[in-house]
Write a protein that holds these residues in place. Structure first.
Motif, short mmCIF file in Angstrom:
data_model
loop_
_atom_site.label_atom_id
_atom_site.label_comp_id
_atom_site.label_asym_id
_atom_site.label_seq_id
_atom_site.Cartn_x
_atom_site.Cartn_y
_atom_site.Cartn_z
N GLU A 94 0.83 -1.21 0.00
CA GLU A 94 0.00 0.00 0.00
C GLU A 94 0.86 1.26 0.00
O GLU A 94 0.58 2.22 -0.74
N ALA A 95 1.92 1.26 0.81
CA ALA A 95 2.79 2.44 0.89
C ALA A 95 3.52 2.68 -0.43
O ALA A 95 3.62 3.83 -0.90
N VAL A 96 4.00 1.61 -1.04
CA VAL A 96 4.70 1.76 -2.33
C VAL A 96 3.75 2.25 -3.41
O VAL A 96 4.11 3.10 -4.25
N GLU A 97 2.53 1.77 -3.38
CA GLU A 97 1.53 2.21 -4.37
C GLU A 97 1.24 3.70 -4.22
O GLU A 97 1.16 4.44 -5.22
N LEU A 98 1.09 4.17 -2.98
CA LEU A 98 0.86 5.59 -2.74
C LEU A 98 2.05 6.43 -3.18
O LEU A 98 1.89 7.51 -3.78
N LEU A 99 3.26 5.95 -2.89
CA LEU A 99 4.47 6.69 -3.27
C LEU A 99 4.58 6.79 -4.78
O LEU A 99 4.89 7.86 -5.33
N ASP A 100 4.33 5.68 -5.46
CA ASP A 100 4.39 5.68 -6.92
C ASP A 100 3.34 6.62 -7.53
O ASP A 100 3.60 7.31 -8.52
N LYS A 101 2.15 6.62 -6.93
CA LYS A 101 1.10 7.51 -7.44
C LYS A 101 1.48 8.97 -7.24
O LYS A 101 1.25 9.81 -8.13
N GLY A 102 2.07 9.29 -6.09
CA GLY A 102 2.53 10.65 -5.86
C GLY A 102 3.57 11.09 -6.88
O GLY A 102 3.51 12.21 -7.40
N ARG A 103 4.49 10.20 -7.18
CA ARG A 103 5.52 10.54 -8.17
C ARG A 103 4.93 10.68 -9.57
O ARG A 103 5.39 11.52 -10.36
N PHE A 118 1.84 11.95 -1.14
CA PHE A 118 3.08 11.92 -0.36
C PHE A 118 2.79 12.06 1.13
O PHE A 118 3.41 11.40 1.98
N SER A 119 1.81 12.90 1.47
CA SER A 119 1.46 13.10 2.87
C SER A 119 0.88 11.84 3.49
O SER A 119 1.11 11.55 4.68
N LYS A 120 0.10 11.08 2.72
CA LYS A 120 -0.46 9.82 3.23
C LYS A 120 0.64 8.84 3.60
O LYS A 120 0.55 8.15 4.63
N VAL A 121 1.67 8.78 2.78
CA VAL A 121 2.79 7.88 3.08
C VAL A 121 3.50 8.34 4.35
O VAL A 121 3.80 7.53 5.24
N ASN A 124 1.00 7.79 7.49
CA ASN A 124 0.51 6.44 7.82
C ASN A 124 1.57 5.35 7.78
O ASN A 124 1.34 4.25 8.30
N TYR A 125 2.72 5.64 7.17
CA TYR A 125 3.74 4.59 7.02
C TYR A 125 5.11 5.10 7.43
O TYR A 125 6.12 4.75 6.83
N LYS A 126 5.15 5.93 8.45
CA LYS A 126 6.43 6.52 8.88
C LYS A 126 7.38 5.47 9.47
O LYS A 126 8.57 5.75 9.64
N ASP A 127 6.86 4.28 9.80
CA ASP A 127 7.73 3.23 10.34
C ASP A 127 8.57 2.57 9.26
O ASP A 127 9.48 1.80 9.57
N PHE A 128 8.29 2.88 7.98
CA PHE A 128 9.10 2.34 6.89
C PHE A 128 10.17 3.36 6.50
O PHE A 128 9.89 4.55 6.37
N ALA A 129 11.38 2.87 6.28
CA ALA A 129 12.49 3.76 5.97
C ALA A 129 12.25 4.53 4.66
O ALA A 129 12.64 5.70 4.54
N PHE A 130 11.59 3.89 3.69
CA PHE A 130 11.42 4.56 2.40
C PHE A 130 10.40 5.70 2.47
O PHE A 130 10.21 6.43 1.48
N VAL A 136 10.64 13.82 0.68
CA VAL A 136 11.30 14.63 -0.35
C VAL A 136 10.26 15.16 -1.33
O VAL A 136 10.20 16.36 -1.63
N GLY A 137 9.41 14.25 -1.84
CA GLY A 137 8.35 14.68 -2.76
C GLY A 137 7.39 15.65 -2.11
O GLY A 137 6.92 16.61 -2.74
#
Length: 227
Positions: A94-103, A118-121, A124-130, A136-137
């Motif tokens: 889910e986090a990767v999908e949101l990040l890709d959509k933001g980009r 980008f804000s959703k990631v 909601n997913y601040k525990d992930f390093a990416f 940045v975005g």
């Protein structure tokens, strides 16, 4: 372990091989001495009914076989651990999908919508390093929609978390120069960026390859030309 179990089961199903005939012949130099204990045991076994004899013979092997089957059936991963792993996999997807959509939205020039993804990631997913790359975005999108103070604060924070990531250092250099009127700090940040990736001296690179917002591209242009 599995090989040993299969071997034990095979011994249950297959008859024991007969000894070679030469092993039954007495030694020419010695007179065979009957083993009374062994003889009595064979007579006892021959007197038993066949089902009892088979059970008596297989008793030791069957217990070992049961142990082997139990060992093979043992699963070291509990159901709770499998559920936790499945949940983690879903969250990462889910986090990767949101990040890709933001980009994707950033590349299309829709920085308002990109900011939401980008804000959703980040939220909601601040525990992930990416999630730092989503920051940045988010900083670039904030700069474009007009909240430049928050954008610069985000850039400064991320430049520490992702120290050595050239894009954030280049973006911070442009913002510090134009918005904070801090040319020395800007120069330090830009030196880090260009040592790591000289492409950031090329305006077309940040515009066409990195999809920077027009306002940040303009700020970088002003810094490079010192205007």
């Amino acid at each position: 372990m599995a090989a040993a179990c299969r071997a034990s089961m095979s011994r249950l199903l297959l008859p024991s091989p007969s000894p070679p005939s030469s092993a039954l012949l007495p030694s020419p130099n010695k007179t065979p001495v009957p083993n009374l204990s062994s003889t009595r045991r064979r007579l006892f076994l021959f007197s038993l009914p066949i089902p009892t004899l088979l059970l008596f013979t297989a008793n030791g092997e069957s217990s070992r076989t049961s142990s082997c089957l139990a060992a093979e059936a043992f699963d070291p991963v509990s159901s709770a651990e499998r559920d936790a792993s499945a949940l983690m996999s879903r969250r990462i997807a889910e986090a990767v999908e949101l990040l890709d959509k933001g980009r994707e939205l950033q590349a299309q020039g829709d920085f308002g919508s990109a900011l939401l993804y980008f804000s959703k990631v980040v939220e909601n997913y601040k525990d992930f390093a990416f999630s730092e790359y989503a920051r940045v975005g988010r900083a670039l999108a904030l700069y474009e929609v007009g909240d430049r103070d928050e954008a610069i604060a985000e850039m400064e924070d991320v430049s520490i978390a992702l120290k050595g990531y050239p894009e954030i250092h280049a973006a911070l250099a442009a913002a510090l120069y134009v918005d904070k009127h801090a040319p020395l700090l800007a120069e330090n940040q830009f030196t880090i960026a260009t040592l790591l990736d000289p492409h950031y001296t090329d305006i077309s690179y940040v515009k066409e390859m990195k999809h920077w917002p027009p306002s940040l591209v303009s700020s970088l242009q002003q810094f490079i030309t010192l205007s």
